[in-house]
Design an enzyme around this catalytic site. Structure first.
Site, PDB file in Angstrom:
ATOM      1  N   SER A  16      -8.180   4.151  -1.889  1.00 53.76           N
ATOM      2  CA  SER A  16      -7.795   2.735  -1.839  1.00 53.76           C
ATOM      3  C   SER A  16      -6.949   2.330  -0.638  1.00 53.76           C
ATOM      4  O   SER A  16      -6.759   1.139  -0.400  1.00 53.76           O
ATOM      5  CB  SER A  16      -7.060   2.345  -3.123  1.00 53.76           C
ATOM      6  OG  SER A  16      -7.990   2.176  -4.155  1.00 53.76           O
TER       7      SER A  16
ATOM      8  N   LYS B   2       1.785  -3.874  -1.332  1.00 49.32           N
ATOM      9  CA  LYS B   2       0.719  -4.017  -2.338  1.00 49.32           C
ATOM     10  C   LYS B   2       1.320  -4.435  -3.675  1.00 49.32           C
ATOM     11  O   LYS B   2       2.405  -3.959  -4.048  1.00 49.32           O
ATOM     12  CB  LYS B   2      -0.040  -2.695  -2.478  1.00 49.32           C
ATOM     13  CG  LYS B   2      -1.300  -2.776  -3.327  1.00 49.32           C
ATOM     14  CD  LYS B   2      -2.042  -1.443  -3.354  1.00 49.32           C
ATOM     15  CE  LYS B   2      -3.329  -1.518  -4.148  1.00 49.32           C
ATOM     16  NZ  LYS B   2      -4.038  -0.212  -4.188  1.00 49.32           N
TER      17      LYS B   2
ATOM     18  N   SER C  79      -8.819  -0.482  -2.997  1.00 47.58           N
ATOM     19  CA  SER C  79      -8.228  -1.627  -3.653  1.00 47.58           C
ATOM     20  C   SER C  79      -7.077  -2.267  -2.863  1.00 47.58           C
ATOM     21  O   SER C  79      -6.654  -3.374  -3.214  1.00 47.58           O
ATOM     22  CB  SER C  79      -7.716  -1.227  -5.037  1.00 47.58           C
ATOM     23  OG  SER C  79      -6.668  -0.293  -4.932  1.00 47.58           O
TER      24      SER C  79
END
Lengths: 423, 92
Positions: free
Chosen positions: A127, A28, A103
């Site tokens: 997330s 990420k 996210s």
């Protein structure tokens, strides 16, 4: 068509030989990678190249993993759809007209589409679990303190944890084994997990397991999601587990408490992006405050501005006791409710998301509706507990995730229970 | 509804505190959205006072010199530097 799962596609090979040799990993884009651009999905950090690796990235390299890119994400982790990324939304590989969740949407989409074997995400209010559920893969939010946050660009540091996303429970647990453990560079880490073997907990054996179902986390869910959820629980019962409903009244205040705390911490954490120490300067004339305010106007997207402003408001004189102090009370209440529930059950179960994946563009105009979608995941972050999302069937051809929550540092039990859902 | 409704002036004031410039469209949009969101946050008024049993411990280590980033590395992402320092706008 590209899913836009990666913001930066660049391969970093490892010289080491270890449990992740031959495995490709998406990281990420809020996790620092030395020499590899790390943007947090923000125009503010479009050109930011960290001079050091996050601890988890060092651990990946030591384990022999090949990093294949930096995964797309909601800007600074703020969103439930990966649509707030300054680099455009990621598409859900299961249905490209829909969002992958957020996210960590790029991380989950990369794994679901086979663009990476495994991925790292971060979970502040769901997330990791939300995109895992929406993309039909497995995601684990570890107990707070199990995994080092050194090198994770902070959004709301009392809530967030780095964790694994993988096609199966056993692979997610194996990646957690690599990244778990104490780190002298993160004082919130813990000795638990130092010599973990979570992968071998994925036995699929749930005989005698007691599961509690908080009614408050099921009632409001979409009908199709509920059907898939109860079918998964019946399947676990057929394998020897026992379940019953429990009541946790505090979780109804969790979304409000979560957003007040997260926004307050964000307003403080994101102060460093001023165009001088970090971020684009814009080269504005004028005094310090004017130059900062203009650099931040230009560099931040609407969701980030919204949260910084609301956080500043919640902490401001006259409102601190009304919002922030009350949110901390709610957080303590949620913790108590979980402690009480775990006196009678081994794990708690709920749908991960109350709804199937949104259509792209559907939720952007109404932030409050988007925040409410996090109702089932945020209580876990408030209580610092571990939770896993595992695929549990479909509704109208779209994936449904089952969330299993465990007591502090009892990752083994949720991994064992989740592996039975795969049976 | 909150004690004080959120109007455009209040949004501008908070934006100033937060050092984020907003254009007029954003001010109007945020004022409407903040009213909804803060009204939702009012649900926290119903939270009972709870005894917090935090088991917090300080994590200490000896303060020893160790290897860190070089000055050059630490400044590598700054747009403007001078003599090994961050160069910022004037203070007032």
């Amino acid at each position: 068509m590209s899913l836009n799962a990666f913001i930066t596609k660049e391969t970093v090979e490892s010289d080491e030989d270890g449990p992740l040799s031959g495995k490709t990993i998406a990281v990420k884009d809020n996790i620092s990678t030395k020499g590899l651009r790390t943007t947090c999905g923000s125009a503010m950090l479009e050109d930011y190249v960290p001079p050091y690796d996050a601890t988890v990235v060092e651990l990946l390299k030591d384990a022999g993993a090949t990093i294949v890119g930096k995964a797309n994400m909601d800007e600074f982790g703020m969103g439930t759809t990966t649509e707030t990324s300054a680099f455009g939304p990621t598409k859900n590989p299961v249905d490209e007209s829909r969002v992958p969740g957020g996210s960590s949407g790029g991380s989950a989409a990369a794994v679901a589409a086979g663009e990476a074997d495994l991925a790292l995400g971060s979970d502040t209010g769901g997330s990791i679990r939300c995109p895992a559920a929406f993309c039909g893969v497995v995601g684990i939010k570890p107990t707070y303190g199990l995994v080092s946050r050194y090198g994770l660009v902070a959004y709301a540091n009392s809530l967030e944890q780095i964790g694994p996303i993988a096609p199966t429970v056993e692979e997610a647990a194996g990646l957690l084994d690599v990244i778990a453990g104490p780190d002298e560079r993160d004082g919130t880490t813990h000795d638990e997990g130092a010599d973990s073997d979570y992968a071998s907990a994925a036995t699929g054996d749930v005989d005698g397991l007691t599961i509690g179902v908080p009614t408050e986390l099921v009632e409001g869910a979409d009908e199709g999601v509920k059907e898939a959820f109860w079918a998964a629980l019946d399947e676990l019962e057929a394998q020897g587990a026992e379940y019953h409903e429990v009541s946790m009244p505090s979780v109804e205040k969790a979304v409000a408490a979560y957003y007040v705390i997260a926004m307050s911490e964000a307003s403080s954490n994101l102060a460093r992006f001023d165009g001088v120490r970090y971020g684009k300067s814009g080269g504005y004339e004028g005094n310090w405050n004017d130059a900062f305010a203009r650099a931040r106007e230009e560099g931040f997207g609407p969701e980030v501005k919204r949260r910084i402003l609301l956080g500043t408001y919640a902490l401001s004189a006259g409102y601190h006791d009304k919002y922030y102090a009350k949110a901390q009370d709610a957080r303590a209440w949620v913790k108590q409710d979980f402690d009480a529930a775990f006196e009678d059950v081994d794990v708690l179960a709920s749908p991960t998301m109350p709804v199937p994946p949104f259509k792209l563009g559907e939720s952007l105009d109404d932030p409050l509706q988007m925040y409410l979608a996090d109702a089932n995941t945020v209580p876990v972050n408030l209580a610092n507990l571990p939770a896993i999302s595992v695929p549990a069937g479909e509704t109208d051809g779209l994936p449904v995730g089952l969330q299993l929550i465990g007591p502090k540092f009892d990752e083994e039990t949720i991994i064992r229970a989740a592996s039975a859902v795969e049976n | 509804m909150s004690d004080t409704p959120v109007d455009a002036d209040e949004v501008r004031h908070v934006a100033e505190l937060a050092r984020v410039d907003l254009d007029e469209d954003e001010v109007e949009e945020f004022a409407t959205q903040f009213a909804d969101i803060l009204e939702y946050f009012d649900a926290l008024d119903e939270v009972p006072e709870v005894d917090r049993e935090d088991e917090l411990v300080n994590v200490m280590r000896p303060d020893e010199v160790r290897e860190g980033l070089t000055q050059e590395e630490a400044l590598s992402n700054a747009a403007e530097t001078e003599d090994g320092y961050f160069k910022g706008p004037r203070v007032s």
